[in-house]
Design a protein around this motif. Sequence first.
Motif, PDB file in Angstrom:
ATOM      1  N   ASN A 188      46.030  -0.852  23.776  1.00 25.91           N
ATOM      2  CA  ASN A 188      45.592  -2.369  23.969  1.00 25.91           C
ATOM      3  C   ASN A 188      46.240  -2.818  22.788  1.00 25.91           C
ATOM      4  OD1 ASN A 188      43.449  -1.500  25.984  1.00 25.91           O
ATOM      5  ND2 ASN A 188      42.489  -0.777  24.566  1.00 25.91           N
ATOM      6  N   PHE A 189      46.325  -2.475  21.824  1.00 26.50           N
ATOM      7  CA  PHE A 189      47.335  -3.278  20.323  1.00 26.50           C
ATOM      8  C   PHE A 189      48.532  -3.383  20.342  1.00 26.50           C
ATOM      9  CE2 PHE A 189      49.518  -3.571  16.642  1.00 26.50           C
ATOM     10  CZ  PHE A 189      48.826  -4.853  16.465  1.00 26.50           C
ATOM     11  N   TRP A 190      48.856  -1.726  20.577  1.00 31.99           N
ATOM     12  CA  TRP A 190      50.291  -1.337  21.040  1.00 31.99           C
ATOM     13  C   TRP A 190      50.642  -1.587  22.367  1.00 31.99           C
ATOM     14  CZ3 TRP A 190      52.183  -1.624  16.499  1.00 31.99           C
ATOM     15  CH2 TRP A 190      51.997  -1.227  15.580  1.00 31.99           C
ATOM     16  N   SER A 191      51.300  -3.073  22.752  1.00 27.23           N
ATOM     17  CA  SER A 191      51.347  -2.724  24.344  1.00 27.23           C
ATOM     18  C   SER A 191      52.799  -3.223  24.182  1.00 27.23           C
ATOM     19  CB  SER A 191      50.411  -3.975  24.762  1.00 27.23           C
ATOM     20  OG  SER A 191      49.888  -4.652  24.395  1.00 27.23           O
TER      21      SER A 191
ATOM     22  N   ARG B 262      58.474  -4.717  20.147  1.00 27.51           N
ATOM     23  CA  ARG B 262      58.452  -5.369  21.438  1.00 27.51           C
ATOM     24  C   ARG B 262      59.928  -6.238  21.075  1.00 27.51           C
ATOM     25  NH1 ARG B 262      53.012  -8.756  21.450  1.00 27.51           N
ATOM     26  NH2 ARG B 262      51.966  -7.110  22.438  1.00 27.51           N
ATOM     27  N   ARG B 263      61.053  -6.655  20.502  1.00 29.55           N
ATOM     28  CA  ARG B 263      61.735  -7.212  20.640  1.00 29.55           C
ATOM     29  C   ARG B 263      63.093  -6.258  20.248  1.00 29.55           C
ATOM     30  NH1 ARG B 263      60.826 -12.939  20.729  1.00 29.55           N
ATOM     31  NH2 ARG B 263      59.006 -13.525  20.200  1.00 29.55           N
ATOM     32  N   CYS B 264      63.508  -5.475  20.335  1.00 21.36           N
ATOM     33  CA  CYS B 264      64.588  -3.999  19.808  1.00 21.36           C
ATOM     34  C   CYS B 264      65.239  -3.355  21.401  1.00 21.36           C
ATOM     35  CB  CYS B 264      63.943  -3.466  19.064  1.00 21.36           C
ATOM     36  SG  CYS B 264      62.804  -1.705  19.948  1.00 21.36           S
ATOM     37  N   ARG B 265      65.879  -3.737  21.153  1.00 23.96           N
ATOM     38  CA  ARG B 265      66.778  -3.220  22.691  1.00 23.96           C
ATOM     39  C   ARG B 265      66.207  -1.684  22.055  1.00 23.96           C
ATOM     40  NH1 ARG B 265      72.464  -4.466  23.484  1.00 23.96           N
ATOM     41  NH2 ARG B 265      72.062  -2.816  25.260  1.00 23.96           N
ATOM     42  N   PHE B 266      65.477  -0.773  21.653  1.00 18.32           N
ATOM     43  CA  PHE B 266      65.053   0.643  22.129  1.00 18.32           C
ATOM     44  C   PHE B 266      65.033   1.289  20.330  1.00 18.32           C
ATOM     45  CE2 PHE B 266      69.392   0.714  22.611  1.00 18.32           C
ATOM     46  CZ  PHE B 266      69.884   2.157  21.408  1.00 18.32           C
ATOM     47  N   VAL B 267      64.644   2.032  19.996  1.00 19.08           N
ATOM     48  CA  VAL B 267      63.940   2.801  18.813  1.00 19.08           C
ATOM     49  C   VAL B 267      64.449   4.105  18.367  1.00 19.08           C
ATOM     50  CG1 VAL B 267      61.523   3.672  17.550  1.00 19.08           C
ATOM     51  CG2 VAL B 267      62.077   1.762  19.245  1.00 19.08           C
ATOM     52  N   VAL B 268      65.005   4.038  17.726  1.00 15.37           N
ATOM     53  CA  VAL B 268      65.821   5.738  17.422  1.00 15.37           C
ATOM     54  C   VAL B 268      64.795   6.632  16.371  1.00 15.37           C
ATOM     55  CG1 VAL B 268      67.086   7.095  16.364  1.00 15.37           C
ATOM     56  CG2 VAL B 268      67.981   5.261  17.822  1.00 15.37           C
TER      57      VAL B 268
ATOM     58  N   ALA C 238      57.880   5.590  29.586  1.00 17.54           N
ATOM     59  CA  ALA C 238      57.032   6.405  27.963  1.00 17.54           C
ATOM     60  C   ALA C 238      55.790   5.443  27.931  1.00 17.54           C
ATOM     61  CB  ALA C 238      58.342   5.875  26.909  1.00 17.54           C
ATOM     62  N   ARG C 239      55.626   3.966  27.954  1.00 21.40           N
ATOM     63  CA  ARG C 239      54.076   3.519  29.033  1.00 21.40           C
ATOM     64  C   ARG C 239      53.171   4.469  29.137  1.00 21.40           C
ATOM     65  NH1 ARG C 239      50.807  -0.116  26.079  1.00 21.40           N
ATOM     66  NH2 ARG C 239      49.008   0.000  27.209  1.00 21.40           N
ATOM     67  N   LYS C 240      53.592   4.829  30.037  1.00 24.03           N
ATOM     68  CA  LYS C 240      52.756   5.700  31.432  1.00 24.03           C
ATOM     69  C   LYS C 240      52.041   6.756  30.531  1.00 24.03           C
ATOM     70  CE  LYS C 240      54.361   4.109  35.702  1.00 24.03           C
ATOM     71  NZ  LYS C 240      55.014   4.312  37.263  1.00 24.03           N
TER      72      LYS C 240
END
Length: 329
Positions: free
Chosen positions: A148-151, A218-224, A301-303
Amino acid sequence: GDFSIDFVEGNDKLKDLKGLLCQPLESLISRITGIGFGLHIVWRNWKRISRSDILVSTVDTCGLPLSMLKSMGVLSQPLIYFSQGLSDRIERLPDNFINRFVKTKYIKWIGSANRIVVLGNGAVQSMEKTFDLSNGKVSAVHFGVDDNFWSPGDMPEIKDYILSIGSDQARDYDTLLKATGKYPLHIVTRLKIKNISPSHNVTVKSDYSDLELRDLYRRCRFVVIPIKDISQPSGQSATLQAMACGKTVILTQTGGLWDSTVMIHNNNCILVPPSDPDSLRDAINYIWQNHDISVNISKAARKTIESHYSSRQFANKLLEYINETSREI
């Protein structure tokens, strides 16, 4: 069943006689193994600990002294012991008399726990082998995040930077720097990163609140998340937080990957081999240049978080272990 819960934690700012008396032994063990030994925490909170029906230790720093006291017969309550990376630390120790003696003691102590819990499937075999534990004594429970928080939020403006987060010693920022080249990179860590050259477009900071971290995700292109090849499920919380925020994560496929049946390459994440800057560079180029593919991976990923890695599922599994242990009393 229903339980009343009490929490015990350390306070490093508190200076008292118990802490001073425990310090020589704690410092010696920490120097040998690289993992804390919080005997003073147990001593300070002994009345509350001794009144409990079941003990759950969530870190090795507290689990080790509790298991020591249990093996000595001082504690009789059932102990559920969460271990995070202890087997890797012990296996990396040089082979000498002192380290063999310490390992022998740890085998005895840890064997007294009723259940050992690790945070990924890859760590089960490592714990069993290092500490001579019988089949079934070590269980994996998959870490969960508050989805709920990390969305994803309300479609924030995406900025041109790659995000990498983490401060544990298993992070492999050297490989990341070799792979990113001139891509804008934002690293959130308390570690001191070496080999940052003037040609790198890198920002390194560490002082962020959870709200600020969520905004960075939320604002990054992607995460490594670059990881050294260990059996501990390292990088778990940062990876799951990013996935919960609807981000594609490029993750090192180590022996400690928490569930290879769920974390699927090119489906809900991108997996790369450890210590391989060329493969990591190819993955970064691929995701940077293929926005539509990244969007599809982000949605999957979210699912995945909702179906497998929420904090509710983590809590339910822990409750299952507590109920099983309570029936053994």
